[in-house]
Design a protein around this motif. Structure first.
Motif, PDB file in Angstrom:
ATOM      1  N   GLU A 197      22.726  41.541  28.522  1.00  0.00           N
ATOM      2  CA  GLU A 197      21.949  41.030  27.385  1.00  0.00           C
ATOM      3  C   GLU A 197      22.082  39.509  27.382  1.00  0.00           C
ATOM      4  OE1 GLU A 197      23.555  40.817  23.462  1.00  0.00           O
ATOM      5  OE2 GLU A 197      24.648  39.497  24.806  1.00  0.00           O
ATOM      6  N   PRO A 198      21.342  38.799  26.531  1.00  0.00           N
ATOM      7  CA  PRO A 198      21.217  37.342  26.710  1.00  0.00           C
ATOM      8  C   PRO A 198      22.462  36.520  26.428  1.00  0.00           C
ATOM      9  CG  PRO A 198      20.079  38.036  24.716  1.00  0.00           C
ATOM     10  CD  PRO A 198      20.460  39.285  25.441  1.00  0.00           C
ATOM     11  N   ARG A 199      23.439  37.082  25.751  1.00  0.00           N
ATOM     12  CA  ARG A 199      24.632  36.298  25.414  1.00  0.00           C
ATOM     13  C   ARG A 199      25.900  36.875  26.040  1.00  0.00           C
ATOM     14  NH1 ARG A 199      21.316  36.073  20.904  1.00  0.00           N
ATOM     15  NH2 ARG A 199      22.122  38.044  20.093  1.00  0.00           N
ATOM     16  N   THR A 200      25.733  37.696  27.085  1.00  0.00           N
ATOM     17  CA  THR A 200      26.882  38.351  27.711  1.00  0.00           C
ATOM     18  C   THR A 200      26.787  38.265  29.225  1.00  0.00           C
ATOM     19  OG1 THR A 200      27.129  39.933  25.883  1.00  0.00           O
ATOM     20  CG2 THR A 200      28.131  40.526  27.990  1.00  0.00           C
ATOM     21  N   VAL A 201      27.899  37.879  29.863  1.00  0.00           N
ATOM     22  CA  VAL A 201      28.027  37.943  31.315  1.00  0.00           C
ATOM     23  C   VAL A 201      29.247  38.805  31.621  1.00  0.00           C
ATOM     24  CG1 VAL A 201      28.254  36.686  33.484  1.00  0.00           C
ATOM     25  CG2 VAL A 201      27.043  35.638  31.558  1.00  0.00           C
ATOM     26  N   VAL A 202      29.068  39.779  32.516  1.00  0.00           N
ATOM     27  CA  VAL A 202      30.140  40.700  32.866  1.00  0.00           C
ATOM     28  C   VAL A 202      30.543  40.488  34.316  1.00  0.00           C
ATOM     29  CG1 VAL A 202      30.860  43.114  33.050  1.00  0.00           C
ATOM     30  CG2 VAL A 202      29.315  42.410  31.211  1.00  0.00           C
ATOM     31  N   MET A 203      31.831  40.271  34.550  1.00  0.00           N
ATOM     32  CA  MET A 203      32.376  40.282  35.900  1.00  0.00           C
ATOM     33  C   MET A 203      33.122  41.599  36.089  1.00  0.00           C
ATOM     34  SD  MET A 203      35.393  38.162  37.785  1.00  0.00           S
ATOM     35  CE  MET A 203      36.538  39.449  37.267  1.00  0.00           C
ATOM     36  N   ARG A 204      32.730  42.370  37.103  1.00  0.00           N
ATOM     37  CA  ARG A 204      33.333  43.674  37.352  1.00  0.00           C
ATOM     38  C   ARG A 204      33.901  43.715  38.770  1.00  0.00           C
ATOM     39  NH1 ARG A 204      32.220  47.988  34.544  1.00  0.00           N
ATOM     40  NH2 ARG A 204      30.280  47.012  33.847  1.00  0.00           N
ATOM     41  N   VAL A 205      35.142  44.175  38.915  1.00  0.00           N
ATOM     42  CA  VAL A 205      35.743  44.341  40.231  1.00  0.00           C
ATOM     43  C   VAL A 205      35.140  45.571  40.898  1.00  0.00           C
ATOM     44  CG1 VAL A 205      37.875  44.732  41.520  1.00  0.00           C
ATOM     45  CG2 VAL A 205      37.881  43.221  39.523  1.00  0.00           C
ATOM     46  N   ILE A 206      34.501  45.380  42.054  1.00  0.00           N
ATOM     47  CA  ILE A 206      33.843  46.492  42.731  1.00  0.00           C
ATOM     48  C   ILE A 206      34.547  46.891  44.027  1.00  0.00           C
ATOM     49  CG2 ILE A 206      31.594  46.054  41.710  1.00  0.00           C
ATOM     50  CD1 ILE A 206      30.757  44.601  44.240  1.00  0.00           C
ATOM     51  N   GLU A 207      35.481  46.073  44.504  1.00  0.00           N
ATOM     52  CA  GLU A 207      36.327  46.427  45.641  1.00  0.00           C
ATOM     53  C   GLU A 207      37.650  45.702  45.488  1.00  0.00           C
ATOM     54  OE1 GLU A 207      34.836  46.166  49.672  1.00  0.00           O
ATOM     55  OE2 GLU A 207      32.768  46.358  48.969  1.00  0.00           O
ATOM     56  N   GLY A 208      38.723  46.380  45.900  1.00  0.00           N
ATOM     57  CA  GLY A 208      40.021  45.739  45.865  1.00  0.00           C
ATOM     58  C   GLY A 208      40.867  46.163  44.688  1.00  0.00           C
ATOM     59  N   GLU A 209      41.955  45.443  44.461  1.00  0.00           N
ATOM     60  CA  GLU A 209      42.897  45.768  43.399  1.00  0.00           C
ATOM     61  C   GLU A 209      42.227  45.701  42.035  1.00  0.00           C
ATOM     62  OE1 GLU A 209      46.455  46.997  41.829  1.00  0.00           O
ATOM     63  OE2 GLU A 209      45.861  46.827  43.940  1.00  0.00           O
ATOM     64  N   GLY A 210      42.539  46.696  41.177  1.00  0.00           N
ATOM     65  CA  GLY A 210      41.948  46.707  39.840  1.00  0.00           C
ATOM     66  C   GLY A 210      40.503  47.140  39.824  1.00  0.00           C
ATOM     67  N   LEU A 211      40.130  48.007  40.764  1.00  0.00           N
ATOM     68  CA  LEU A 211      38.753  48.485  40.853  1.00  0.00           C
ATOM     69  C   LEU A 211      38.263  48.983  39.494  1.00  0.00           C
ATOM     70  CD1 LEU A 211      36.320  49.270  42.711  1.00  0.00           C
ATOM     71  CD2 LEU A 211      37.425  51.504  42.960  1.00  0.00           C
TER      72      LEU A 211
END
Length: 336
Positions: A242-256
Motif C-alpha cells: 500500500e502507499p505508505r508501507t514498504v516490506v522487506m521479507r527474507v526469502i532465502e537464508g537465515e530467518g526465512l
C-alpha cells in the motif's frame, strides 16, 4: 556475496569479505533515479482505504490513553476490558481538553477537566473512528484525511505466525512526507555505503521492469553485520502492499520468512509549516533453529530492545536521507 547452502549451518555466522568502505563497488549507476521514481509512483498509486498506522499494539493500553496526531487529526486511543482497541478525536467534546492526558476507567476515557466519561459507543459531537489491531500494530481509518474509497480493513502484510516469531516496533519522526520515507526504502543501493555498520556487500539482483511489472519487487543479496567481519548472508525482497508501507521479507537464508515493515504515517506540519512524518517500523523475526525458542523466552528483556535499537540506529541515518530528499523536492532542486 554467496548465499547460505540449502542445508543450514549449525552456526549461521559467516566471515564477510574484508572491503574498505571507500573500496566498495559504486552503486550509483544501478540506483537509477528513474527506477526508484517509477517504483515510488506505483507504490503511491495503490489503495490504502484511508488506513494509517497509529502505534504499536503494545502502546494502546487499558490503563491509560495514548495520543498522537495523524494527518493533522488529533487522536486518542485506548482499550476496553475485553482487550479491544478503540480510537477517537483527541479533544474532549465539552471544552476541548486533551483526552490523551485523561484516564481510562472501566473501559471509558475520563476527561481530567470535568470528568466527562466517553465510551466506545461515542457521545454527541464525538464519534470514534474505525480501528484495526493486527496484533503488532494498531491502525486507524480516517476517511476525511485519507480521501480514498474506504476499505473495511487495512492492507496488512503477511507475517510469520505470532507463536513462532518475535515482534518489535520502533517509532521515530522526521521533517518530510511519507513518500520520502517510502523512496528511501525503494533505494536499497545505498545500504552498504550509507550503513556500513549494518550491511556488507549489498547487491541488488532484481528490479521491477516495465510500467506494470509482475512481480513488483526488488530483490537484494546482503550480509547483515553482527560483529567485526562476522555476518549473516540472506536474500530479501522489497515490496509495497500500500502507499505508505514498504516490506522487506527474507526469502532465502537465515530467518526465512522474517519481515521488516516500514510504515510512514503523516503527522501534520510544524510551526514553520514543514510536514512531519512518523516512521513506525515493525520487525517480525522467525527462525527454525532450536535456539530461537530460547530467544523468544527472553524476548521482552533482551531481544526486543536489541531489535528496536538496531532499527533506531538505521533510521537515524535514513531519516536524514528522507529529510534531505524533502528539502530538495520542496525547493525545486530534486535531481530525480
Amino acid at each position: 556475496m554467496t548465499l547460505p547452502d540449502p542445508e543450514p549451518r549449525r552456526i549461521p555466522l559467516r566471515r564477510m569479505p574484508a572491503v574498505a568502505w571507500s573500496g566498495q563497488r559504486p552503486t550509483w549507476r544501478e540506483g537509477s533515479p528513474a527506477v526508484i521514481g517509477a517504483a515510488l509512483k506505483r507504490a503511491l498509486a495503490r489503495p490504502s482505504g484511508n488506513w494509517f498506522v497509529l502505534a504499536a499494539s503494545s502502546e494502546v493500553r487499558a490503563d491509560r490513553p495514548f495520543g498522537r496526531v495523524v494527518a493533522g487529526a488529533e487522536l486518542v486511543a485506548w482499550r476496553t476490558p475485553d482487550g479491544a482497541a478503540h480510537a477517537g478525536p483527541g479533544a474532549c467534546p465539552h471544552l476541548g481538553a486533551p483526552l490523551c492526558r485523561g484516564a481510562v476507567t472501566g473501559g471509558n476515557l475520563v476527561c481530567r477537566w470535568h470528568g466527562l466519561s466517553l465510551g466506545a459507543e461515542g457521545f454527541p459531537g464525538w464519534s470514534p473512528y474505525p480501528v484495526h489491531d493486527d496484533g503488532v500494530l494498531v491502525w486507524v481509518r480516517l476517511d476525511r484525511e485519507g480521501g480514498e474509497e474506504p476499505l473495511d480493513a487495512p492492507v496488512v502484510p503477511e507475517r510469520p505466525g505470532a507463536a513462532a516469531s518475535i515482534a518489535a516496533v520502533e517509532s521515530l519522526a522526521g521533517r518530510c512526507e511519507p513518500e520520502d520515507v517510502v523512496a528511501n526504502r525503494l533505494d536499497p543501493w545505498h545500504g552498504s555505503w550509507f550503513h556500513p555498520y549494518s550491511f556488507v556487500g549489498l547487491t541488488v539482483t532484481e528490479v521491477p521492469e516495465g510500467p506494470d511489472p509482475d512481480p513488483d519487487r526488488m530483490v537484494v543479496d546482503v550480509g547483515f553485520r553482527v560483529a567485526g567481519r562476522l555476518g549473516v548472508p540472506v536474500r530479501a525482497e522489497f515490496t509495497c502492499p500500500e502507499p505508505r508501507t514498504v516490506v522487506m521479507r527474507v526469502i532465502e537464508g537465515e530467518g526465512l520468512g522474517s519481515v521488516v515493515e516500514t510504515h510512514a504515517t503523516p503527522l501534520g506540519v510544524d510551526d514553520r509549516g514543514v510536514p512531519r512524518t512518523a516512521v513506525i517500523e515493525a520487525t517480525v523475526a522467525t527462525s527454525d533453529r532450536v535456539g530461537f525458542a530460547l530467544a523468544r523466552r527472553v524476548a521482552g528483556a533482551v531481544v526486543r530492545p536489541a531489535m528496536r535499537m538496531a532499527a533506531r540506529r538505521l533510521w537515524r541515518d535514513d531519516l536524514a536521507y528522507a529529510e534531505r530528499r524533502y528539502l530538495l523536492r520542496s525547493s525545486g532542486r530534486w535531481p530525480g
